[in-house]
Design a protein around this motif. Structure first.
Motif, PDB file in Angstrom:
ATOM      1  N   MET A 239       0.842  -1.006   0.043  1.00 52.96           N
ATOM      2  CA  MET A 239      -0.068   0.005  -0.126  1.00 52.96           C
ATOM      3  C   MET A 239       0.810   1.371  -0.053  1.00 52.96           C
ATOM      4  SD  MET A 239      -3.252   0.986   2.740  1.00 52.96           S
ATOM      5  CE  MET A 239      -3.938   2.386   2.484  1.00 52.96           C
ATOM      6  N   LEU A 240       0.595   2.202  -0.630  1.00 50.38           N
ATOM      7  CA  LEU A 240       1.212   3.435  -0.906  1.00 50.38           C
ATOM      8  C   LEU A 240       0.934   4.268   0.370  1.00 50.38           C
ATOM      9  CD1 LEU A 240       0.912   4.155  -4.747  1.00 50.38           C
ATOM     10  CD2 LEU A 240       2.616   3.113  -3.573  1.00 50.38           C
ATOM     11  N   ASP A 241       1.986   5.097   0.817  1.00 53.04           N
ATOM     12  CA  ASP A 241       1.928   6.246   1.871  1.00 53.04           C
ATOM     13  C   ASP A 241       1.094   7.489   1.273  1.00 53.04           C
ATOM     14  OD1 ASP A 241       2.123   7.875   3.913  1.00 53.04           O
ATOM     15  OD2 ASP A 241       4.276   8.324   3.631  1.00 53.04           O
ATOM     16  N   ASP A 242       0.060   7.829   2.086  1.00 55.23           N
ATOM     17  CA  ASP A 242      -0.921   9.183   1.368  1.00 55.23           C
ATOM     18  C   ASP A 242       0.012  10.288   1.892  1.00 55.23           C
ATOM     19  OD1 ASP A 242      -1.375   9.743   3.986  1.00 55.23           O
ATOM     20  OD2 ASP A 242      -3.481   9.621   3.958  1.00 55.23           O
ATOM     21  N   SER A 243       1.028  10.488   2.375  1.00 54.77           N
ATOM     22  CA  SER A 243       1.872  11.682   2.629  1.00 54.77           C
ATOM     23  C   SER A 243       1.210  12.727   3.447  1.00 54.77           C
ATOM     24  CB  SER A 243       2.437  12.193   1.122  1.00 54.77           C
ATOM     25  OG  SER A 243       3.097  11.183   0.496  1.00 54.77           O
ATOM     26  N   LYS A 244       0.108  12.215   4.120  1.00 56.16           N
ATOM     27  CA  LYS A 244      -0.291  13.541   5.174  1.00 56.16           C
ATOM     28  C   LYS A 244       0.838  13.673   6.389  1.00 56.16           C
ATOM     29  CE  LYS A 244      -5.194  13.701   4.405  1.00 56.16           C
ATOM     30  NZ  LYS A 244      -6.460  13.700   4.548  1.00 56.16           N
ATOM     31  N   GLU A 245       1.000  14.980   6.207  1.00 55.92           N
ATOM     32  CA  GLU A 245       2.097  15.458   7.070  1.00 55.92           C
ATOM     33  C   GLU A 245       1.704  17.054   7.249  1.00 55.92           C
ATOM     34  OE1 GLU A 245       6.809  14.894   7.261  1.00 55.92           O
ATOM     35  OE2 GLU A 245       5.764  14.828   5.446  1.00 55.92           O
ATOM     36  N   PHE A 246       2.044  17.575   8.748  1.00 52.32           N
ATOM     37  CA  PHE A 246       1.902  18.684   8.976  1.00 52.32           C
ATOM     38  C   PHE A 246       2.949  19.387   9.637  1.00 52.32           C
ATOM     39  CE2 PHE A 246      -1.954  16.453   8.845  1.00 52.32           C
ATOM     40  CZ  PHE A 246      -2.958  17.214   8.212  1.00 52.32           C
ATOM     41  N   CYS A 247       3.160  20.862   9.470  1.00 48.05           N
ATOM     42  CA  CYS A 247       4.413  21.508  10.120  1.00 48.05           C
ATOM     43  C   CYS A 247       3.774  21.390  11.662  1.00 48.05           C
ATOM     44  CB  CYS A 247       4.295  22.925   9.577  1.00 48.05           C
ATOM     45  SG  CYS A 247       5.359  23.840  10.481  1.00 48.05           S
ATOM     46  N   PRO A 248       5.175  20.919  12.335  1.00 44.75           N
ATOM     47  CA  PRO A 248       5.117  20.983  13.874  1.00 44.75           C
ATOM     48  C   PRO A 248       4.931  22.631  14.465  1.00 44.75           C
ATOM     49  CG  PRO A 248       7.507  20.447  13.270  1.00 44.75           C
ATOM     50  CD  PRO A 248       6.439  20.695  11.804  1.00 44.75           C
ATOM     51  N   PHE A 249       5.037  23.671  13.514  1.00 42.44           N
ATOM     52  CA  PHE A 249       5.034  24.880  14.064  1.00 42.44           C
ATOM     53  C   PHE A 249       3.848  25.646  13.948  1.00 42.44           C
ATOM     54  CE2 PHE A 249       9.410  23.834  13.879  1.00 42.44           C
ATOM     55  CZ  PHE A 249       9.932  24.205  14.938  1.00 42.44           C
ATOM     56  N   CYS A 250       3.512  25.560  12.504  1.00 44.95           N
ATOM     57  CA  CYS A 250       2.135  26.298  12.179  1.00 44.95           C
ATOM     58  C   CYS A 250       0.976  25.404  11.960  1.00 44.95           C
ATOM     59  CB  CYS A 250       2.436  27.261  11.048  1.00 44.95           C
ATOM     60  SG  CYS A 250       2.884  26.373   9.432  1.00 44.95           S
ATOM     61  N   ASN A 251       1.291  24.286  11.908  1.00 42.32           N
ATOM     62  CA  ASN A 251       0.265  22.923  11.689  1.00 42.32           C
ATOM     63  C   ASN A 251      -0.280  22.903  10.106  1.00 42.32           C
ATOM     64  OD1 ASN A 251      -1.122  20.804  12.570  1.00 42.32           O
ATOM     65  ND2 ASN A 251      -2.938  21.786  12.644  1.00 42.32           N
ATOM     66  N   ALA A 252       0.596  23.627   9.262  1.00 43.10           N
ATOM     67  CA  ALA A 252       0.291  23.902   7.931  1.00 43.10           C
ATOM     68  C   ALA A 252       0.363  22.384   7.201  1.00 43.10           C
ATOM     69  CB  ALA A 252       1.195  24.710   7.026  1.00 43.10           C
TER      70      ALA A 252
ATOM     71  N   ILE B  10      19.388  17.083   6.398  1.00 42.50           N
ATOM     72  CA  ILE B  10      19.615  17.056   7.703  1.00 42.50           C
ATOM     73  C   ILE B  10      18.385  17.806   8.488  1.00 42.50           C
ATOM     74  CG2 ILE B  10      22.072  17.029   7.913  1.00 42.50           C
ATOM     75  CD1 ILE B  10      22.189  19.940   8.728  1.00 42.50           C
ATOM     76  N   LYS B  11      17.716  18.764   7.670  1.00 40.33           N
ATOM     77  CA  LYS B  11      16.620  19.415   8.539  1.00 40.33           C
ATOM     78  C   LYS B  11      15.373  19.709   7.452  1.00 40.33           C
ATOM     79  CE  LYS B  11      19.170  22.504  11.351  1.00 40.33           C
ATOM     80  NZ  LYS B  11      19.375  24.215  11.648  1.00 40.33           N
ATOM     81  N   TRP B  12      14.319  20.026   7.932  1.00 33.80           N
ATOM     82  CA  TRP B  12      13.213  20.111   7.020  1.00 33.80           C
ATOM     83  C   TRP B  12      12.641  21.708   7.293  1.00 33.80           C
ATOM     84  CZ3 TRP B  12      12.763  16.832   3.597  1.00 33.80           C
ATOM     85  CH2 TRP B  12      12.838  15.520   3.422  1.00 33.80           C
ATOM     86  N   ARG B  13      12.157  22.286   6.297  1.00 35.04           N
ATOM     87  CA  ARG B  13      11.656  23.618   6.340  1.00 35.04           C
ATOM     88  C   ARG B  13      10.298  24.010   5.871  1.00 35.04           C
ATOM     89  NH1 ARG B  13      14.994  27.773   3.694  1.00 35.04           N
ATOM     90  NH2 ARG B  13      16.547  27.636   5.402  1.00 35.04           N
ATOM     91  N   CYS B  14       9.505  24.520   6.694  1.00 36.67           N
ATOM     92  CA  CYS B  14       8.015  24.585   6.286  1.00 36.67           C
ATOM     93  C   CYS B  14       8.158  25.934   5.309  1.00 36.67           C
ATOM     94  CB  CYS B  14       7.143  24.974   7.403  1.00 36.67           C
ATOM     95  SG  CYS B  14       5.417  25.412   7.050  1.00 36.67           S
ATOM     96  N   PRO B  15       7.204  25.596   4.062  1.00 33.28           N
ATOM     97  CA  PRO B  15       7.278  26.593   3.082  1.00 33.28           C
ATOM     98  C   PRO B  15       6.251  27.892   3.417  1.00 33.28           C
ATOM     99  CG  PRO B  15       5.720  24.775   2.434  1.00 33.28           C
ATOM    100  CD  PRO B  15       6.674  24.279   3.707  1.00 33.28           C
ATOM    101  N   ASP B  16       5.570  27.443   4.414  1.00 31.06           N
ATOM    102  CA  ASP B  16       4.589  28.594   4.965  1.00 31.06           C
ATOM    103  C   ASP B  16       5.068  29.762   6.047  1.00 31.06           C
ATOM    104  OD1 ASP B  16       2.537  27.603   2.962  1.00 31.06           O
ATOM    105  OD2 ASP B  16       1.694  26.396   4.747  1.00 31.06           O
TER     106      ASP B  16
ATOM    107  N   GLY C  82       6.591   5.615  -3.894  1.00 27.63           N
ATOM    108  CA  GLY C  82       5.895   4.864  -2.663  1.00 27.63           C
ATOM    109  C   GLY C  82       5.293   5.672  -1.975  1.00 27.63           C
ATOM    110  N   SER C  83       4.315   6.507  -2.664  1.00 35.33           N
ATOM    111  CA  SER C  83       3.404   7.645  -2.144  1.00 35.33           C
ATOM    112  C   SER C  83       2.467   8.073  -3.200  1.00 35.33           C
ATOM    113  CB  SER C  83       4.436   8.921  -1.628  1.00 35.33           C
ATOM    114  OG  SER C  83       3.602   9.684  -0.795  1.00 35.33           O
ATOM    115  N   THR C  84       1.389   8.629  -2.656  1.00 36.37           N
ATOM    116  CA  THR C  84       0.379   9.119  -3.606  1.00 36.37           C
ATOM    117  C   THR C  84       0.676  10.735  -3.831  1.00 36.37           C
ATOM    118  OG1 THR C  84      -0.992   9.336  -1.669  1.00 36.37           O
ATOM    119  CG2 THR C  84      -1.084   7.447  -3.021  1.00 36.37           C
ATOM    120  N   HIS C  85       1.381  11.201  -3.153  1.00 32.75           N
ATOM    121  CA  HIS C  85       1.515  12.764  -3.222  1.00 32.75           C
ATOM    122  C   HIS C  85       2.704  13.100  -2.891  1.00 32.75           C
ATOM    123  CE1 HIS C  85      -2.824  12.364  -2.422  1.00 32.75           C
ATOM    124  NE2 HIS C  85      -3.109  13.584  -2.917  1.00 32.75           N
ATOM    125  N   PHE C  86       3.408  14.207  -3.671  1.00 30.51           N
ATOM    126  CA  PHE C  86       4.477  14.905  -3.403  1.00 30.51           C
ATOM    127  C   PHE C  86       4.432  15.795  -1.917  1.00 30.51           C
ATOM    128  CE2 PHE C  86       4.409  15.287  -8.209  1.00 30.51           C
ATOM    129  CZ  PHE C  86       5.504  14.412  -8.215  1.00 30.51           C
TER     130      PHE C  86
END
Length: 67
Positions: A1-14, A49-55, A30-34
């Protein structure tokens, strides 16, 4: 089964789930969404090494084993 990529920013919840990946190439990802999150790379280590929220532009550490 493919991952649906639902994920939220830990700071602004975007919602960080991006556009749908075309069905005919989803198996390559291996996923349904970018993802909308931005990877911050360490050139010496040659990896993200890190992720950044685009919002909100906040950054958080990448967890070991995380895609």
């Amino acid at each position: 089964m493919l991952d649906d990529s639902k994920e939220f920013c830990p700071f602004c919840n975007a919602n960080l789930q991006g556009d749908p990946i075309p069905k005919e190439i989803q198996h390559h990802y291996g996923s349904t969404h970018f993802s909308r999150k931005i990877g911050i790379t360490d050139l010496w280590l040659d990896r993200i090494i890190k992720w950044r929220c685009p919002d909100c532009n906040e950054e958080w550490e990448r967890r070991f084993g995380e895609k």
